[in-house]
Each structure stands twice: as structure tokens, then as C-alpha cells.
Design an enzyme around this catalytic site. Structure first.
Site, PDB file in Angstrom:
ATOM      1  CG  HIS A  74      -2.551  -3.207   5.295  1.00 35.34           C
ATOM      2  ND1 HIS A  74      -1.711  -2.216   4.898  1.00 35.34           N
ATOM      3  CD2 HIS A  74      -3.612  -2.525   6.362  1.00 35.34           C
ATOM      4  CE1 HIS A  74      -2.334  -1.096   5.255  1.00 35.34           C
ATOM      5  NE2 HIS A  74      -3.189  -1.144   6.210  1.00 35.34           N
TER       6      HIS A  74
ATOM      7  CG  HIS B  90      -0.731   9.106   8.347  1.00 35.24           C
ATOM      8  ND1 HIS B  90      -1.565   8.759   9.507  1.00 35.24           N
ATOM      9  CD2 HIS B  90      -0.616   7.918   7.704  1.00 35.24           C
ATOM     10  CE1 HIS B  90      -1.858   7.626   9.396  1.00 35.24           C
ATOM     11  NE2 HIS B  90      -1.471   6.930   8.380  1.00 35.24           N
TER      12      HIS B  90
ATOM     13  CE  LYS C   5      -3.689   5.673   4.586  1.00 31.70           C
ATOM     14  NZ  LYS C   5      -2.498   4.833   4.200  1.00 31.70           N
TER      15      LYS C   5
ATOM     16  CB  THR D  18      -1.034   0.123   1.128  1.00 29.41           C
ATOM     17  OG1 THR D  18      -0.066  -0.053   2.446  1.00 29.41           O
ATOM     18  CG2 THR D  18      -1.773  -1.072   1.123  1.00 29.41           C
TER      19      THR D  18
ATOM     20  CD  GLN E   8      -4.285   1.710   2.554  1.00 34.35           C
ATOM     21  OE1 GLN E   8      -3.927   2.949   2.643  1.00 34.35           O
ATOM     22  NE2 GLN E   8      -4.045   0.927   3.460  1.00 34.35           N
TER      23      GLN E   8
END
Length: 424
Positions: free
Chosen positions: A106, A172, A297, A71, A294
Site C-alpha cells: 500500500h 480475513h 473484502k 487501512t 480493499q
């Protein structure tokens, strides 16, 4: 204006009306390093705030090099050969070097996917292990850190004499910036530690957000865990929009990471004069938009520049669907936003609830229109979205909602850009 969005492996070209477009937010033009391996070799000899890697490795019998999973587009094929050569030159035998994949919760990375991540020669010649957070017998208990969080960590890492992490630094959604300590926590932590790290008592703190380390409780606890586990050396990089290396930061895990963060902050920040009605964003394409998990984000990256009551259009391929089994199950049992928030605030932490908590933060401020071929209308309720198979349909729906004079900003690379309002 035609704008190319990062979507899947091939991208998606869309048309944004000129009369509505306020700005296309991008990373700053940063020269890529012409010889990144040469720069890494130099930094291994003259690192940031610590001894050269070869000196650190002397008299150590084993080493663990932690790498990101699929990822994260870390250029391991460039970084690992240089690091591994230095370790072997120091006297550590090849069969005493382990490459540990920081999967967090994950799925493991194997086969051709692993070769694509690390390179055929490394896969053929080195011991490579996926971290398995759900396997309690593979973790060692180290005690508690702040907020009473129990620390369970991968035993292979703990048993290694020399502990190195790689990675890349980007904004992040919870930890402020990726890289550094994040490869350890949550990267190679056990599931109980990961769950507690992502509990509402931490994530509902507004300082746990993109681009912020000051007072960020999650960042501070991750540093505690890394110190408790042992963390000798990092090799982190910064990347441009084409995923070319623009900077290498190697050395002391705290100081080298902070130096990298400041470099990245200067090169990824872009602004709009004031919040807009509609934000078009992505999850930076493959591999980050493989799953909706994911892709969230890309939503949180857009929220700082969206008006309250605005609309965020997220283009994400989601080729692997919603995400892992726990996340998929979690999404399918959500009835509405209020019910979900009530449940997570008053019940024990479930695996992956934190990602939907971040999605809920967005949904509490703006409508979410998801452009994807990977999910169906049946997924709308549990994802707090309206799903469109076509971008033009989503844009037209947003313009109908906000009117023909609606303001639009576009973030083609989504979470790789630190989007802010100018006055912030």
C-alpha cells in the site's frame, strides 16, 4: 426495515422490504473493555505464554514496534503509549525505538493521516518509518520457506534487537484471520515475497478463506516467515461494530494470536438458515472502503451465504477510486472473467492480481452489484460488477432478477462479521 450500512465516514441508511428480509447479520453483543489501557498494562506484566515485556526488553539495545497502516482501524493511540512506556522503563532509549508501518504494497502514511493513526505526541517524539516493499535495497534476503517462496524482509525490523507487532484480529478473506503473523508477512515483506504469497497455487486452495486456519496454506507459510524473521511479542485487540476494544491479547506471537482468534470467532459469527438470493454487504466503511481494492473484502465475506447464481450488493464509497497504480492498471486491462483467470493461472504473478482473484471467486458464484459514488460505469468490465450510484436502483435490479419473493440477508459491517449457513 431500515438498516444503516457502514459506508464511508457517514454511513448509508437503506430500506429493505420486510417480506424479503431473512436476517440482518451482526457481530454478537460483546461488552467493551472499560479500561483497555489498564488491561494492556496487566498483560504486559502477565502475558500469554511468554515472559513479561520488560524482561524480554532487558539487555536489548533497540526495539521495533510494527503497526498496521491506514487501512486497518487499530486503536494505536491507546496501545502505543503503554507499549512505549514499558520499553523505555526497561532501559531502551527512545531514540533506539522505531515504529514501522506495515504498508505491504500500500501507499505510505504521512502528515495529518499519520497523526490520526498514531497521535500527535508519538509522531512528534518517535522515529516512524513506512515500509517500502518495492525498494529492494531496504530488504534483506532470509532464504526460502514452503512452496519455494523467497523471503525478503524489511532490514530495519531485522536489525532491531526486540521485535514487537500490534494489530487487531478479524476474519480475513485469505489468511483466515488477521493479526499476529500477518503484520510481518505480508506487512513488512519485499514485493517478490508478497507476490509469491498471493499466487494462485496458494489462494486457489479452498482452505484459504475467512474464518479458517486449519490447513490454511497461507496462514502456515506466514507463520514460517515470522519464525524465520524473529517475532518476540504481539499486542492484538478485538473490536466491536463501533470499533471499541472488546479484548486485548498480548504475549507469545502464536499462542496469544490463537487465543484472540478463538475469542473473535465466538463474537463475530452469525448465521442464516440457508443460502439467500440477495446479500447486501459493505466493506465496513472508512477506512476499509477507501478503495475498491480493499472493498473486495466485503464481497468475500458475503459469498458463504449467497446462493449459486445469486446477487451480492456491495455498498462501498471508494473515495480513492480503484486502488493503487498497479491495481488500477490491472483492472483496466481485464477484458472478461475467463481471460483473467486464464492469464493468472499460467503467467508470472503481477502485483495486486490476488485481490482481483478473490473478486473473481465471488463473480464465479454470484452477480456483483456495486453501489458507489467513487467509480464509473467504465470500471464495470474490469471489476466484474454492475455499478449503481444509488442503492435503491441496485436493490430493484436484484429484485427484478430474482423475483418479488427473493430472500435477502444484510451484513451492515461486511468483513467484520463471519457470515455462515447454520449447517456449516
Amino acid at each position: 426495515m431500515k438498516v444503516r450500512l457502514a459506508y464511508g465516514k457517514s454511513g448509508l441508511e437503506v430500506e429493505i422490504p420486510d417480506r424479503n428480509l431473512v436476517k440482518v447479520l451482526t457481530m454478537q453483543q460483546t461488552p467493551r473493555l472499560s479500561a483497555p489501557q489498564t488491561e494492556l498494562q496487566r498483560l504486559l506484566q502477565f502475558p500469554i505464554a511468554t515472559l513479561p515485556l520488560r524482561e524480554l526488553a532487558q539487555k536489548r539495545r533497540s526495539a521495533c514496534v510494527v503497526v498496521s497502516d491506514i487501512t486497518r482501524p487499530v486503536p494505536n493511540c491507546l496501545l502505543l503509549p503503554v507499549i512505549l512506556e514499558e520499553l523505555e522503563a526497561s532501559g531502551i532509549l527512545r531514540n533506539r525505538i522505531t515504529i514501522l508501518i506495515a504498508t505491504g504494497l500500500h501507499r505510505p502514511n504521512e502528515g495529518e493521516e499519520l497523526i490520526g493513526m498514531l497521535g500527535k505526541e508519538i509522531v512528534r517524539n518517535y522515529r516512524i518509518v513506512n515500509h517500502h516493499a518495492r525498494e529492494d535495497q531496504e530488504q534483506t534476503y532470509l532464504g526460502e520457506v514452503s512452496q519455494g517462496i523467497p523471503v525478503y524482509l524489511d532490514s530495519i525490523y531485522l536489525e532491531s534487537d526486540l521485535k514487537i507487532t500490534t494489530g487487531f484480529i478479524e476474519p480475513h478473506l485469505m489468511a483466515g484471520f488477521s493479526g499476529g503473523r500477518k503484520l510481518i508477512a505480508p506487512g513488512i515483506c519485499g514485493q517478490e515475497t508478497i507476490k509469491e504469497l498471493h499466487s494462485p497455487k496458494i489462494l486457489e486452495d479452498p482452505r484459504c478463506r475467512e474464518g479458517n486456519l486449519e490447513g490454511n496454506l497461507l496462514h502456515e507459510i506466514m507463520l514460517e516467515i515470522a519464525e524465520l524473521a524473529g517475532h518476540d511479542f504481539i499486542v492484538n485487540v478485538s473490536l466491536d461494530e463501533k470499533r471499541q476494544i472488546t479484548g486485548v491479547f498480548a504475549g507469545d506471537p502464536v499462542e496469544a494470536h490463537l487465543q484472540g482468534v478463538e475469542f473473535v470467532r465466538q463474537h463475530v459469527r452469525d448465521t442464516v438458515p440457508k443460502p439467500v438470493d440477495i446479500v447486501v454487504t459493505t466493506s465496513a466503511g472508512y477506512p476499509l472502503d477507501l478503495t475498491f481494492y480493499q472493498a473486495i473484502k466485503g464481497l468475500t465475506a458475503a459469498i458463504p451465504i449467497a446462493k449459486p447464481g445469486g446477487t451480492i450488493i456491495l455498498a462501498a464509497a471508494c473515495e480513492e477510486g480503484l486502488g493503487g497504480p498497479e491495481f488500477t492498471q490491472l483492472v483496466h486491462k481485464i477484458t472478461d472473467l475467463d481471460e483473467f483467470m486464464e492469464r493468472i493461472l499460467h503467467k508470472p504473478v503481477e502485483i495486486d492480481q490476488w485481490q482481483m482473484e478473490e473478486c473473481a471467486k465471488v463473480a464465479r458464484k454470484a452477480d456483483i452489484f456495486l453501489v458507489t459514488q467513487g467509480l464509473s460505469k467504465a470500471d464495470e468490465r474490469g471489476t466484474f460488477t454492475r455499478i449503481f450510484p444509488d442503492f435503491d436502483q441496485a436493490l430493484q435490479a436484484a429484485l427484478t432478477k430474482h423475483g418479488s419473493s427473493a430472500t435477502i440477508a444484510v451484513i451492515p459491517q461486511g468483513p467484520y462479521v463471519l457470515a455462515e449457513v447454520e449447517s456449516d
